[in-house]
Enzyme design. Structure first.
Site, mmCIF file in Angstrom:
data_model
loop_
_atom_site.group_PDB
_atom_site.id
_atom_site.type_symbol
_atom_site.label_atom_id
_atom_site.label_comp_id
_atom_site.label_asym_id
_atom_site.label_seq_id
_atom_site.Cartn_x
_atom_site.Cartn_y
_atom_site.Cartn_z
ATOM 1 N N HIS A 3 -41.985 137.282 24.560
ATOM 2 C CA HIS A 3 -42.286 138.037 25.859
ATOM 3 C C HIS A 3 -41.419 137.414 26.912
ATOM 4 O O HIS A 3 -41.041 136.336 27.142
ATOM 5 C CB HIS A 3 -43.783 137.643 25.985
ATOM 6 C CG HIS A 3 -44.121 138.012 27.427
ATOM 7 N ND1 HIS A 3 -44.815 136.901 28.249
ATOM 8 C CD2 HIS A 3 -44.606 139.229 27.970
ATOM 9 C CE1 HIS A 3 -45.051 137.663 29.228
ATOM 10 N NE2 HIS A 3 -44.882 139.001 29.062
ATOM 11 N N HIS A 80 -37.378 138.814 36.161
ATOM 12 C CA HIS A 80 -38.988 138.683 36.168
ATOM 13 C C HIS A 80 -39.175 137.894 37.310
ATOM 14 O O HIS A 80 -39.166 136.607 37.232
ATOM 15 C CB HIS A 80 -39.374 137.957 34.728
ATOM 16 C CG HIS A 80 -40.811 137.950 34.650
ATOM 17 N ND1 HIS A 80 -41.519 136.785 34.225
ATOM 18 C CD2 HIS A 80 -41.713 138.765 34.998
ATOM 19 C CE1 HIS A 80 -42.744 136.980 34.162
ATOM 20 N NE2 HIS A 80 -42.925 138.134 34.558
#
Length: 288
Positions: A3, A80
């Site tokens: 992830h 991110h």
């Protein structure tokens, strides 16, 4: 799978990503470098780079792409919350492994795009062509893709692209062929209920399917464990329950397909997922 696969490379010196809310932008503008160091503890979901992940057995990569504000070079970065490595460098790193291991195949899932215009997508598509060339498998029916098929065609890369651009490029697989339901919870029990329900609801649509064994911190969680970070505060504590769920799964069209996690080196996550494949040898769902 991993992830936020690229998050090992998150750069504390980078600006905050354009997708971040105003509260985060303001937090960083007030506290500067200190804020970014704390952010990294919650944003970096992996401790291994691409090569180390590949060598450990990871074959699915969750990729999120962004431009940087006011960047004269229009460079593309993994992102991110904060910016990570340049996309070109990451793709080349993965390609190095594939060249050395011609029978290995990977899934590259480009599922979030931030601040990207049409020409940025064109740039990324060209980058994929230049890096992987004939290693990329054109989009076909998912059930037709076996390792044998990939070996015969000398394909090693399946690129999933969550943008209408995918419809225009033969080697881009549409994003809806890689659904990844997200539990969005900090509670391991709720996560497991969600994972189980999403597998039960999975229809034989001929697509791939991701089970995200991932807990998502709320703002209050971050505040309580601000200095310790995601790994210590959430992932390690919930690991036994999450791994117990993984061990009891069956692979195949009516079961699990791709399983992703944070900090994939923790426990025996990778070896456990790989072992699930042997259930296919017992004759169940042997078409997957």
């Amino acid at each position: 799978g991993s992830h936020d696969s690229f998050s090992f490379y998150i750069d504390e010196a980078s600006p905050v990503g354009p997708e971040q809310p105003e509260t985060v932008q303001n937090f960083v503008s007030v506290f500067g470098t200190v804020a970014k160091k704390l952010m990294r503890k919650w944003l970096a979901t992996q401790t291994m780079n691409f090569t180390s992940q590949l060598e450990a057995g990871i074959r699915y990569f969750d990729l999120r792409i962004s431009t940087k504000p006011r960047d004269p070079d229009n460079e593309l970065y993994f992102a991110h919350g904060l910016f990570s490595a340049k996309v070109k460098e990451g793709l080349e790193e993965i390609n190095g492994f594939l060249t050395d291991h011609p029978k290995e195949a990977v899934f590259l899932d480009f599922n979030h795009f931030y601040g990207m215009q049409k020409y940025h997508h064109e740039k990324l598509v060209q980058m994929l062509k230049d890096t992987y060339g004939n290693k990329m498998c054109p989009a076909i029916f998912a059930h037709e893709v076996s390792l044998q098929y990939l070996w015969e065609k000398e394909h090693q890369v399946l690129v999933f692209y969550h943008s209408p651009v995918a419809l225009e490029v033969p080697f881009l697989w549409p994003g809806q062929m890689m659904p990844a339901p997200w539990a969005n919870t900090t509670d391991p029990e709720k996560l497991i209920q969600f994972l189980q329900a999403s597998i039960t609801e999975r229809r034989k649509k001929g697509s791939f399917f991701i089970s995200q064994v991932v807990l998502t911190p709320k703002a209050s969680t971050v505040v309580k464990g601000v200095a310790s970070g995601l790994r210590e505060t959430i992932t390690e504590r919930a690991l036994p329950a999450m791994m117990q769920w993984v061990r009891t799964q069956k692979p195949g069209e009516s079961g699990v397909n791709i399983i992703t996690a944070d900090f994939v080196e923790l426990g025996d996550f990778i070896s456990t997922v790989i072992k699930l494949n042997y259930a296919l040898d017992e004759g169940e769902d042997d078409t997957t």
